[in-house]
Design a protein around this motif. Structure first.
Motif, PDB file in Angstrom:
ATOM      1  N   GLU A  90     -16.216  11.537   1.662  1.00  0.00           N
ATOM      2  CA  GLU A  90     -15.435  11.909   0.476  1.00  0.00           C
ATOM      3  C   GLU A  90     -13.990  11.400   0.564  1.00  0.00           C
ATOM      4  OE1 GLU A  90     -16.672  13.386  -2.158  1.00  0.00           O
ATOM      5  OE2 GLU A  90     -18.669  13.711  -1.270  1.00  0.00           O
ATOM      6  N   THR A  91     -13.438  11.418   1.761  1.00  0.00           N
ATOM      7  CA  THR A  91     -12.070  10.933   1.939  1.00  0.00           C
ATOM      8  C   THR A  91     -12.042   9.407   1.899  1.00  0.00           C
ATOM      9  OG1 THR A  91     -11.652  12.867   3.300  1.00  0.00           O
ATOM     10  CG2 THR A  91     -10.026  11.105   3.422  1.00  0.00           C
ATOM     11  N   SER A  92     -13.024   8.771   2.517  1.00  0.00           N
ATOM     12  CA  SER A  92     -13.052   7.303   2.549  1.00  0.00           C
ATOM     13  C   SER A  92     -13.144   6.686   1.152  1.00  0.00           C
ATOM     14  CB  SER A  92     -14.247   6.806   3.385  1.00  0.00           C
ATOM     15  OG  SER A  92     -14.013   7.029   4.757  1.00  0.00           O
ATOM     16  N   ILE A  93     -13.820   7.368   0.240  1.00  0.00           N
ATOM     17  CA  ILE A  93     -13.983   6.748  -1.086  1.00  0.00           C
ATOM     18  C   ILE A  93     -12.827   7.031  -2.048  1.00  0.00           C
ATOM     19  CG2 ILE A  93     -16.521   6.634  -0.962  1.00  0.00           C
ATOM     20  CD1 ILE A  93     -16.624   9.078  -2.792  1.00  0.00           C
ATOM     21  N   LEU A  94     -11.812   7.755  -1.582  1.00  0.00           N
ATOM     22  CA  LEU A  94     -10.617   7.897  -2.434  1.00  0.00           C
ATOM     23  C   LEU A  94     -10.064   6.505  -2.716  1.00  0.00           C
ATOM     24  CD1 LEU A  94      -8.854  10.919  -0.644  1.00  0.00           C
ATOM     25  CD2 LEU A  94     -10.077  10.952  -2.828  1.00  0.00           C
ATOM     26  N   PRO A  95      -9.481   6.283  -3.884  1.00  0.00           N
ATOM     27  CA  PRO A  95      -9.222   4.914  -4.334  1.00  0.00           C
ATOM     28  C   PRO A  95      -8.041   4.170  -3.710  1.00  0.00           C
ATOM     29  CG  PRO A  95      -8.459   6.501  -5.955  1.00  0.00           C
ATOM     30  CD  PRO A  95      -9.149   7.284  -4.882  1.00  0.00           C
ATOM     31  N   TYR A  96      -7.177   4.822  -2.914  1.00  0.00           N
ATOM     32  CA  TYR A  96      -5.950   4.126  -2.527  1.00  0.00           C
ATOM     33  C   TYR A  96      -6.223   2.852  -1.750  1.00  0.00           C
ATOM     34  CZ  TYR A  96      -5.117   8.921  -3.562  1.00  0.00           C
ATOM     35  OH  TYR A  96      -5.180  10.144  -4.148  1.00  0.00           O
ATOM     36  N   GLU A  97      -5.477   1.834  -2.087  1.00  0.00           N
ATOM     37  CA  GLU A  97      -5.644   0.489  -1.528  1.00  0.00           C
ATOM     38  C   GLU A  97      -5.453   0.454  -0.019  1.00  0.00           C
ATOM     39  OE1 GLU A  97      -5.282  -2.820  -3.826  1.00  0.00           O
ATOM     40  OE2 GLU A  97      -6.707  -1.351  -4.581  1.00  0.00           O
TER      41      GLU A  97
ATOM     42  N   THR B 203       0.865  -1.189   0.000  1.00  0.00           N
ATOM     43  CA  THR B 203       0.000   0.000   0.000  1.00  0.00           C
ATOM     44  C   THR B 203       0.897   1.233   0.000  1.00  0.00           C
ATOM     45  OG1 THR B 203      -0.178  -0.321   2.374  1.00  0.00           O
ATOM     46  CG2 THR B 203      -2.067  -0.954   1.072  1.00  0.00           C
ATOM     47  N   SER B 204       0.436   2.278  -0.654  1.00  0.00           N
ATOM     48  CA  SER B 204       1.292   3.430  -0.924  1.00  0.00           C
ATOM     49  C   SER B 204       1.273   4.453   0.208  1.00  0.00           C
ATOM     50  CB  SER B 204       0.811   4.112  -2.200  1.00  0.00           C
ATOM     51  OG  SER B 204      -0.498   4.598  -1.978  1.00  0.00           O
ATOM     52  N   GLU B 205       2.220   5.382   0.150  1.00  0.00           N
ATOM     53  CA  GLU B 205       2.232   6.520   1.086  1.00  0.00           C
ATOM     54  C   GLU B 205       0.894   7.251   1.064  1.00  0.00           C
ATOM     55  OE1 GLU B 205       4.187   7.998   3.505  1.00  0.00           O
ATOM     56  OE2 GLU B 205       5.223   6.076   3.311  1.00  0.00           O
ATOM     57  N   ARG B 206       0.285   7.273  -0.121  1.00  0.00           N
ATOM     58  CA  ARG B 206      -0.978   8.018  -0.222  1.00  0.00           C
ATOM     59  C   ARG B 206      -2.084   7.348   0.574  1.00  0.00           C
ATOM     60  NH1 ARG B 206      -1.688   9.803  -6.373  1.00  0.00           N
ATOM     61  NH2 ARG B 206      -3.260  11.160  -5.461  1.00  0.00           N
ATOM     62  N   ALA B 207      -2.001   6.025   0.712  1.00  0.00           N
ATOM     63  CA  ALA B 207      -2.982   5.320   1.545  1.00  0.00           C
ATOM     64  C   ALA B 207      -2.806   5.753   3.002  1.00  0.00           C
ATOM     65  CB  ALA B 207      -2.800   3.818   1.404  1.00  0.00           C
ATOM     66  N   LYS B 208      -1.551   5.945   3.390  1.00  0.00           N
ATOM     67  CA  LYS B 208      -1.282   6.402   4.758  1.00  0.00           C
ATOM     68  C   LYS B 208      -1.781   7.833   4.950  1.00  0.00           C
ATOM     69  CE  LYS B 208       2.873   7.081   7.508  1.00  0.00           C
ATOM     70  NZ  LYS B 208       4.279   6.651   7.559  1.00  0.00           N
ATOM     71  N   GLU B 209      -1.525   8.674   3.949  1.00  0.00           N
ATOM     72  CA  GLU B 209      -2.026  10.057   4.007  1.00  0.00           C
ATOM     73  C   GLU B 209      -3.545  10.072   4.162  1.00  0.00           C
ATOM     74  OE1 GLU B 209      -0.312  12.807   4.279  1.00  0.00           O
ATOM     75  OE2 GLU B 209       1.484  11.528   4.267  1.00  0.00           O
ATOM     76  N   LYS B 210      -4.174   9.144   3.475  1.00  0.00           N
ATOM     77  CA  LYS B 210      -5.632   9.074   3.544  1.00  0.00           C
ATOM     78  C   LYS B 210      -6.110   8.755   4.966  1.00  0.00           C
ATOM     79  CE  LYS B 210      -9.316   6.116   1.728  1.00  0.00           C
ATOM     80  NZ  LYS B 210      -9.647   5.061   0.769  1.00  0.00           N
ATOM     81  N   VAL B 211      -5.443   7.828   5.611  1.00  0.00           N
ATOM     82  CA  VAL B 211      -5.812   7.480   6.992  1.00  0.00           C
ATOM     83  C   VAL B 211      -5.569   8.682   7.919  1.00  0.00           C
ATOM     84  CG1 VAL B 211      -5.248   5.990   8.943  1.00  0.00           C
ATOM     85  CG2 VAL B 211      -5.439   5.021   6.657  1.00  0.00           C
TER      86      VAL B 211
END
Ligand code: ATP
Ligand code: MG
Length: 391
Positions: A336-343, A216-224
């Motif tokens: 809106e944040t939860s549905i961002l696509p990052y794995e 999982t990418s850094e962006r997934a972490k940013e999302k959390v």
């Protein structure tokens, strides 16, 4: 004309002897939430919170912040004037000119806590009601009015607002009145909602996220982290613990039957979350399951997952449908944040045909092929703690 914010609180009133403690926690939470946005003075009198905002331009942002504070049930701006009947009438005329439009039915409801004030409540109602009736093309309806003009005579001034214009607050109990719980926070729709629901009952929240770099990418972490920031708007702060999960997932993938993979991962998550929770004095874990939503959320699967921890597990979404959960996510601002696509870490390692009716014995047998304790220890060694504040 001077305006202030006034807010009503709900259940704290019921708490009898605890009330002073609840009130001081509420004041503290309000001060915390407002200190970055405006200079304010907050006090509580007769189950009402008064917030004096130094800069009138900041009234709306204060209103917005306060609408996210647990414990408050209703909130509004109010005009403040001297405790003088003529001044009250003039203020009402000016302040309500946009609400009391042609044909509106209204009544005045007065409350007098300052008994020095020379008019009784019924007299105030008559005086102010009669005056507004003369000044505007409106009519009195004491039983079922469209607009209720509130006039409150307090020690430190007269307050005027329209009851129907009050905004609904969050309700619930002030954070800090109900000890602490640890939320297993994924990047999905459900867990942020679960966290919000428990926080609403006055419970402070820590969060744990399991992260599978580089799957999982850094962006997934940013999302959390973004999700934690949104929840922190309600809780004022969240300690987020990021747990490296890749090694555990690889061990499971390489040593265990594929159909058990999700459950095995979930059991590791629960064990690790419990360790982190114990260390930080949490009293419970919070997860976002709802019965039957996916294979790992059948009752048999929940039994297998939850069997590995002793701490109470709070699952506030357990009887909710997905649409109800989505609706709440939307309202609290996480959707809106939860549905961002990052794995998420689990989507990467999802089995094609997960067991739907698992048994504890079978899963325990599989776990004998893994060095459970060592894997947990190694993951705990790598935990990263982030103090998340609202934006
Ligand atoms: P969510 O929308 O919260 O991700 P979900 O419907 O995807 O939930 P599962 O994947 O079965 O459900 O996860 C169930 C619960 O386990 C989640 O609600 C969450 O509390 C926790 N969980 C799942 N994955 C993670 C993760 N990567 N980090 C932390 N907690 C997790
Ligand atoms: Mg998920």
């Amino acid at each position: 004309m001077k305006e202030m914010i006034i807010a009503k609180y709900g259940e704290i009133i019921l708490k009898g002897g605890n009330r002073p403690r609840f009130e001081s926690i509420l004041i503290n939470n309000i001060n915390n939430s407002l200190k970055k946005v405006a200079k304010t003075h907050v006090k509580i009198l007769q189950a009402t919170v008064y917030v004096d905002v130094e800069d009138p331009e900041k009234l709306d942002i204060v209103l917005e912040r306060m609408s996210k504070i647990f414990g408050i049930v209703a909130i509004t701006k109010a005009a403040v004037c001297k405790k003088d009947i003529e001044e009250i009438k003039q203020t009402a005329k000016e302040y309500f000119k946009e609400s009391l439009t042609e044909g509106v039915t209204f009544k005045v409801e007065a409350k007098r806590s300052d008994k020095q004030f020379p008019f009784t409540s019924p007299e105030i109602q008559q005086e102010v009601g009669g005056y507004l009736d003369d000044e505007f093309p409106i009519s009195v309806d004491v039983h079922n009015p469209q607009q209720t003009v509130m006039v409150e005579i307090r020690d430190f001034g007269a307050f005027l607002y329209i009851r129907e214009n009050m905004l609904r607050g969050q309700g619930g109990m002030p954070i800090g009145t109900g000890s602490k719980a640890t939320l297993l926070l994924s990047g999905g729709i459900d867990s942020p909602v679960a966290g919000h629901m428990i926080a609403k009952r006055g419970v402070e929240i820590d969060a744990v996220n399991f992260f599978s770099f580089p799957y999982t990418s850094e962006r997934a972490k940013e999302k959390v982290i973004s999700l934690a920031k949104i929840i922190a708007q309600y809780t004022s702060k969240i300690n987020l613990y990021i747990v490296p999960f890749t090694e555990i997932q690889l061990q499971i993938r390489d040593n265990c039957p594929e159909e058990q993979m999700t459950l095995l991962m979930r059991r590791f998550m629960m064990r690790i979350a419990e360790r982190i929770a114990e260390k930080n004095k949490s009293k419970a874990l919070i997860t976002g399951e709802s019965v039957g939503q996916v294979a790992s959320q059948t009752l048999a699967a929940l039994d297998v997952t939850n069997a590995v921890v002793d701490m109470p597990i709070l699952q506030p979404l357990i009887g909710m449908d997905k649409v109800e959960i989505m609706d709440r996510a939307y309202k609290i601002g996480t959707y809106e944040t939860s549905i961002l696509p990052y794995e998420d870490c689990c989507t990467v390692f999802t089995p094609k045909h997960p067991v739907v009716n698992p048994r504890r014995e079978n899963i325990e047998k599989t776990e004998m092929h893994l060095n459970v304790e060592e894997l947990i220890e190694a993951a705990l060694q790598g935990v990263e703690k982030i103090e998340v504040l609202p934006e």
